[in-house]
Design an enzyme around this catalytic site. Structure first.
Site, mmCIF file in Angstrom:
data_model
loop_
_atom_site.group_PDB
_atom_site.id
_atom_site.type_symbol
_atom_site.label_atom_id
_atom_site.label_comp_id
_atom_site.label_asym_id
_atom_site.label_seq_id
_atom_site.Cartn_x
_atom_site.Cartn_y
_atom_site.Cartn_z
ATOM 1 N N GLU A 1 0.828 -1.205 0.000
ATOM 2 C CA GLU A 1 0.000 0.000 0.000
ATOM 3 C C GLU A 1 0.863 1.255 0.000
ATOM 4 O O GLU A 1 1.860 1.339 0.714
ATOM 5 C CB GLU A 1 -0.912 0.006 1.229
ATOM 6 N N ASP B 1 -13.079 8.759 6.456
ATOM 7 C CA ASP B 1 -13.151 9.438 7.753
ATOM 8 C C ASP B 1 -14.223 10.521 7.740
ATOM 9 O O ASP B 1 -14.311 11.308 6.796
ATOM 10 C CB ASP B 1 -11.801 10.071 8.096
#
Length: 293
Positions: free
Chosen positions: A26, A118
């Site tokens: 990632e 988020d």
């Protein structure tokens, strides 16, 4: 008493277990020219290890989103490695998400990491959840979809069972893989895997591995992700010279290797490395696992 031949057989079996594993990496969109150079050097360094895919996180504004789009397309074009953009639904309309998904499909991107994202500080209940995003993506095209899993419970979940049921909804919506939040207690991950199976969650649950390069950064990450840092790990870094990065890197690699070894013996065959855009530790760990690059 174990004979020499038995010892060699056991060692070969252990090495064989480790070398049968898959890895993925990632990255995140860089915010400076220097960090961009570091990113592409890392991609170039790790691509020859033939990872299952490379994923790229998704920024919280349109500029960052555009960077994610550009990076995944370049990774797949330049390296031939499957590239998987993260996609969040918290800051985009359904129409925008469909447009983004169709653009990915039209440019050859077949794998997406689907996340809620988020919540803004002043936000209340979100309009969409990750399970809704998974369903939307499947409606656009037959994407290979990964979602997030939390062995130690999502920070916003009221309890662990609620969190598991949310993961089950994502699986039922069409996800086929879950990538876990990083962790350091292997028993925590294994218990989570078993509880997920008992709940009827039919997903490959991939452990997320964070090679520790900076102890203070680790504590910061752990603080807002609800990750427990065990006492043995605190003690490993206790008293180390902050300028002795070589020792810290070696320690971080050994910790990650130990986690991988334990989980490989428990049947885990795929590990997802949070690289923080740096290749050194991830490359060293994969090399020790038998990957050639």
């Amino acid at each position: 008493m174990v004979s020499y031949a038995q010892g060699i057989d056991a060692l070969n079996q252990s090495l064989s277990e480790l070398r049968d594993i898959d890895v993925s990496f990632e990255f995140f969109p860089p915010n400076s020219e220097k960090m961009e150079n570091t990113l592409w050097k890392s991609v170039e360094r790790l691509a020859p290890l033939k990872p299952s895919y490379m994923s790229v996180t998704y920024g919280a504004n349109s500029g960052e989103r555009d960077k994610t789009h550009d990076i995944v397309k370049r990774i797949q074009k330049d390296t031939g490695v499957i590239a998987a953009p993260h996609l969040t639904c918290i800051d985009a309309s359904e129409a925008e998400l469909r447009t983004i998904a169709q653009d990915y499909w039209d440019t050859g991107i077949r794998k997406i990491v689907a996340l809620r994202g988020d919540l803004p500080d002043n936000s209340t209940k979100p309009k969409m959840y990750a399970s809704d995003l998974v369903a939307l993506l499947k409606d656009v095209a037959d994407f290979d979809i990964s979602v997030a899993a939390y062995p130690e419970k999502h920070p916003e979940a009221p309890n662990a069972q609620f969190d598991l049921l949310n993961l089950k909804r994502k699986a039922e919506a069409g996800a086929n893989e879950a990538i876990s939040q990083f962790f350091f207690d292997t028993s925590t991950f294994l218990r989570f895997r078993d509880r997920a199976a008992a709940t009827g969650i039919d997903l490959d649950i991939v452990p997320g591995i964070l090679p520790v390069t900076n102890y203070k950064t680790l504590l910061k990450f752990a603080g807002f992700t609800n990750v427990h840092v065990p006492n043995w790990l605190h003690k490993q870094f206790e008293g180390l010279d902050e300028n002795d990065q070589t020792t810290r890197n070696l320690l971080g690699a050994n910790i990650a290797m130990d986690i991988v070894k334990v989980l490989a013996k428990e049947g885990i065959k795929h590990f997802h490395f949070y690289t923080l855009n740096r290749s050194e530790l991830s490359y060293a760990i994969c090399h020790m696992l038998g990957a050639k690059g």
